[in-house]
Design a protein around this motif. Structure first.
Motif, PDB file in Angstrom:
ATOM      1  N   LEU A 272      -7.264   6.865   7.817  1.00 39.65           N
ATOM      2  CA  LEU A 272      -7.288   5.995   6.628  1.00 39.65           C
ATOM      3  C   LEU A 272      -8.664   5.366   6.426  1.00 39.65           C
ATOM      4  CD1 LEU A 272      -3.868   4.095   6.659  1.00 39.65           C
ATOM      5  CD2 LEU A 272      -4.406   6.332   5.683  1.00 39.65           C
ATOM      6  N   LYS A 273      -9.292   4.974   7.498  1.00 41.11           N
ATOM      7  CA  LYS A 273     -10.583   4.260   7.372  1.00 41.11           C
ATOM      8  C   LYS A 273     -11.694   5.155   6.823  1.00 41.11           C
ATOM      9  CE  LYS A 273     -11.934   4.783  12.276  1.00 41.11           C
ATOM     10  NZ  LYS A 273     -12.585   6.079  12.068  1.00 41.11           N
ATOM     11  N   ASP A 274     -11.498   6.454   6.876  1.00 42.12           N
ATOM     12  CA  ASP A 274     -12.521   7.379   6.350  1.00 42.12           C
ATOM     13  C   ASP A 274     -12.401   7.591   4.836  1.00 42.12           C
ATOM     14  OD1 ASP A 274     -13.404   7.708   8.938  1.00 42.12           O
ATOM     15  OD2 ASP A 274     -12.206   9.537   9.279  1.00 42.12           O
ATOM     16  N   LEU A 275     -11.312   7.131   4.223  1.00 39.70           N
ATOM     17  CA  LEU A 275     -11.046   7.497   2.823  1.00 39.70           C
ATOM     18  C   LEU A 275     -11.925   6.724   1.833  1.00 39.70           C
ATOM     19  CD1 LEU A 275      -7.165   7.852   3.049  1.00 39.70           C
ATOM     20  CD2 LEU A 275      -8.861   9.678   3.028  1.00 39.70           C
ATOM     21  N   LYS A 276     -12.071   5.420   2.049  1.00 38.81           N
ATOM     22  CA  LYS A 276     -12.973   4.560   1.258  1.00 38.81           C
ATOM     23  C   LYS A 276     -12.937   4.796  -0.267  1.00 38.81           C
ATOM     24  CE  LYS A 276     -16.381   3.754   4.935  1.00 38.81           C
ATOM     25  NZ  LYS A 276     -15.758   4.483   6.050  1.00 38.81           N
ATOM     26  N   PRO A 277     -11.762   4.665  -0.881  1.00 38.66           N
ATOM     27  CA  PRO A 277     -11.708   4.854  -2.337  1.00 38.66           C
ATOM     28  C   PRO A 277     -12.225   3.629  -3.083  1.00 38.66           C
ATOM     29  CG  PRO A 277      -9.547   4.232  -1.517  1.00 38.66           C
ATOM     30  CD  PRO A 277     -10.441   4.351  -0.301  1.00 38.66           C
ATOM     31  N   ASP A 278     -12.755   3.823  -4.291  1.00 39.62           N
ATOM     32  CA  ASP A 278     -13.026   2.640  -5.128  1.00 39.62           C
ATOM     33  C   ASP A 278     -11.842   2.344  -6.041  1.00 39.62           C
ATOM     34  OD1 ASP A 278     -14.293   5.038  -5.885  1.00 39.62           O
ATOM     35  OD2 ASP A 278     -15.841   4.067  -7.062  1.00 39.62           O
ATOM     36  N   PHE A 279     -10.972   3.359  -6.251  1.00 38.11           N
ATOM     37  CA  PHE A 279      -9.744   3.138  -7.013  1.00 38.11           C
ATOM     38  C   PHE A 279      -8.598   3.910  -6.351  1.00 38.11           C
ATOM     39  CE2 PHE A 279     -13.128   2.334  -9.993  1.00 38.11           C
ATOM     40  CZ  PHE A 279     -12.661   1.282 -10.762  1.00 38.11           C
ATOM     41  N   ILE A 280      -7.400   3.329  -6.427  1.00 38.07           N
ATOM     42  CA  ILE A 280      -6.197   4.045  -5.976  1.00 38.07           C
ATOM     43  C   ILE A 280      -5.281   4.209  -7.182  1.00 38.07           C
ATOM     44  CG2 ILE A 280      -4.164   4.027  -4.473  1.00 38.07           C
ATOM     45  CD1 ILE A 280      -5.708   2.323  -2.480  1.00 38.07           C
ATOM     46  N   LEU A 281      -4.901   5.435  -7.480  1.00 38.92           N
ATOM     47  CA  LEU A 281      -4.002   5.723  -8.596  1.00 38.92           C
ATOM     48  C   LEU A 281      -2.605   5.972  -8.037  1.00 38.92           C
ATOM     49  CD1 LEU A 281      -6.868   6.359  -9.683  1.00 38.92           C
ATOM     50  CD2 LEU A 281      -5.913   8.336 -10.863  1.00 38.92           C
ATOM     51  N   LEU A 282      -1.623   5.262  -8.579  1.00 38.34           N
ATOM     52  CA  LEU A 282      -0.251   5.426  -8.107  1.00 38.34           C
ATOM     53  C   LEU A 282       0.636   5.901  -9.252  1.00 38.34           C
ATOM     54  CD1 LEU A 282       0.028   2.120  -6.034  1.00 38.34           C
ATOM     55  CD2 LEU A 282      -0.547   4.418  -5.195  1.00 38.34           C
ATOM     56  N   THR A 283       1.309   7.020  -9.044  1.00 42.49           N
ATOM     57  CA  THR A 283       2.154   7.580 -10.108  1.00 42.49           C
ATOM     58  C   THR A 283       3.488   6.865 -10.206  1.00 42.49           C
ATOM     59  OG1 THR A 283       3.111   9.251  -8.625  1.00 42.49           O
ATOM     60  CG2 THR A 283       1.115   9.877  -9.860  1.00 42.49           C
ATOM     61  N   HIS A 284       4.043   6.465  -9.052  1.00 41.67           N
ATOM     62  CA  HIS A 284       5.315   5.732  -9.027  1.00 41.67           C
ATOM     63  C   HIS A 284       5.468   5.050  -7.675  1.00 41.67           C
ATOM     64  CE1 HIS A 284       6.390   9.588  -7.258  1.00 41.67           C
ATOM     65  NE2 HIS A 284       7.574   9.140  -6.891  1.00 41.67           N
ATOM     66  N   ALA A 285       6.566   4.316  -7.500  1.00 41.27           N
ATOM     67  CA  ALA A 285       6.663   3.378  -6.369  1.00 41.27           C
ATOM     68  C   ALA A 285       7.297   3.952  -5.108  1.00 41.27           C
ATOM     69  CB  ALA A 285       7.449   2.143  -6.818  1.00 41.27           C
ATOM     70  N   HIS A 286       7.743   5.189  -5.147  1.00 39.32           N
ATOM     71  CA  HIS A 286       8.428   5.721  -3.961  1.00 39.32           C
ATOM     72  C   HIS A 286       7.523   5.675  -2.728  1.00 39.32           C
ATOM     73  CE1 HIS A 286      11.616   8.059  -6.476  1.00 39.32           C
ATOM     74  NE2 HIS A 286      11.981   6.819  -6.224  1.00 39.32           N
ATOM     75  N   GLN A 287       8.175   5.467  -1.599  1.00 39.79           N
ATOM     76  CA  GLN A 287       7.477   5.289  -0.326  1.00 39.79           C
ATOM     77  C   GLN A 287       6.542   6.459   0.003  1.00 39.79           C
ATOM     78  OE1 GLN A 287       7.454   2.640   1.365  1.00 39.79           O
ATOM     79  NE2 GLN A 287       7.651   2.923   3.565  1.00 39.79           N
ATOM     80  N   ASP A 288       6.935   7.664  -0.389  1.00 35.01           N
ATOM     81  CA  ASP A 288       6.103   8.831  -0.079  1.00 35.01           C
ATOM     82  C   ASP A 288       4.906   8.941  -1.028  1.00 35.01           C
ATOM     83  OD1 ASP A 288       8.149   9.486  -2.020  1.00 35.01           O
ATOM     84  OD2 ASP A 288       7.591  11.597  -1.818  1.00 35.01           O
ATOM     85  N   HIS A 289       4.626   7.837  -1.780  1.00 38.91           N
ATOM     86  CA  HIS A 289       3.461   7.794  -2.670  1.00 38.91           C
ATOM     87  C   HIS A 289       2.636   6.517  -2.495  1.00 38.91           C
ATOM     88  CE1 HIS A 289       4.736  11.378  -4.990  1.00 38.91           C
ATOM     89  NE2 HIS A 289       5.866  11.045  -4.387  1.00 38.91           N
TER      90      HIS A 289
END
Ligand code: NI
Ligand code: MN
Length: 226
Positions: free
Chosen positions: A38-55
Motif C-alpha cells: 500500500l505504501k508504494d501506491l502514493k495516489p493523488d486521487f482515489i476513485l471509488l465506483t461504489h461502497a462494497h468492501q471489495d472496492h
C-alpha cells in the motif's frame, strides 16, 4: 497513460505527474499476497465506483496522512469526509475538471452499501478523459442500455469491464458492452478473486477474438500502456 492491475477491480492509472487509484482492495485480496505494498501506491486521487468492501477496503489506510482526495458518489464522499478525508462528491451524469483531467460519473446497474450497512448511494462507473485519452471504467455493473450513451459523447481508447459473472456481467455480456460503448479494446477485471467469479481465461480471450475484439487480462502488478 499507464494502467496497472492491482488485482480484482483495483487499478492504478499513471500519466504526466498524476497517479489515480481506482477501488483499492489489496490487503483483503488472497490473490495479491505480498505483490503490492500500500505504501508504494502514493495516489493523488482515489476513485471509488461504489461502497462494497471489495472496492473500498484499503481507502483509509492509503489516504491517511496524505493530501489524497477521494472522488465518488455523494454518499460515499460524505462517508469519508466525516472520517476526516478530503473528498469530491459527484453524481450520475455529472462531469468535473480536476487537475489531472475530466471525469464523468456514469450509471452502473449494481448495489452499493458499506460493510457496516451504511448506505453507499447508487453505484457508478467513470469516464476518464486525460492525457489525450478516454477510458471507461465500468465498475461493477450488469450489461445496461445506458452504456450506449457513452459513445455519443466519447471516443474511447479503452473500456475496463467486469467479466467475472455472478455479481456483474460475464464474458458474453461484456462482449455486448464493448459493442454498446463502441470500443474493441477491453481490459477485463473483477474475475478470479473468489470462487463465484472464476473464469476460463482462454475461453474469455477466444470469445472476444471471435467478436473481433481484444481482451487484455493483466497479471497482478502488470501494466499496459495506451
Ligand atoms: Ni460490488
Ligand atoms: Mn465488486
Amino acid at each position: 497513460m499507464e494502467i496497472t492491475f492491482l488485482g480484482h477491480a483495483s487499478l492504478s492509472v499513471k500519466f504526466d505527474s498524476h497517479t489515480l487509484l481506482v477501488d483499492p482492495f489489496i490487503t483483503g485480496n488472497p490473490m495479491v499476497k505480498d505483490a503490492i505494498k500500500l505504501k508504494d501506491l502514493k495516489p493523488d486521487f482515489i476513485l471509488l465506483t461504489h461502497a462494497h468492501q471489495d472496492h473500498v477496503l484499503d481507502v483509509e489506510e492509503i489516504a491517511s496522512g496524505t493530501n489524497c482526495k477521494i472522488i465518488s458518489n455523494y454518499e460515499i464522499a460524505m462517508y469519508f469526509q466525516e472520517k476526516g478525508f478530503e473528498v469530491h462528491p459527484m453524481n450520475h451524469g455529472g462531469s468535473w475538471s480536476f487537475p489531472f483531467g475530466k471525469l464523468k460519473y456514469v450509471q452502473a446497474v449494481h448495489t452499493s452499501s458499506f460493510a457496516d450497512g451504511t448506505y453507499g448511494g447508487q453505484p457508478g462507473g467513470f469516464v476518464l478523459s486525460a492525457a489525450g485519452k478516454n477510458i471507461y471504467i465500468a465498475g461493477d455493473t450488469a450489461l445496461t442500455m445506458d452504456m450506449k450513451l457513452i459513445p455519443k459523447q466519447f471516443v474511447l481508447d479503452l473500456a475496463i469491464l467486469p467479466i467475472g459473472d455472478n455479481f456483474t456481467m460475464g464474458i458474453e455480456d461484456a462482449v455486448h458492452a464493448s459493442d454498446f460503448v463502441e470500443c474493441s479494446k477491453v481490459l477485463g477485471y473483477h474475475y478470479d478473486t473468489f470462487g463465484y467469479i472464476e473464469i476460463d481465461h482462454k475461453l474469455a480471450k477466444e470469445t472476444f477474438k471471435k467478436a473481433g475484439k481484444e481482451l487484455h487480462l493483466l497479471g497482478i502488478g502488470e501494466s499496459m500502456t495506451i
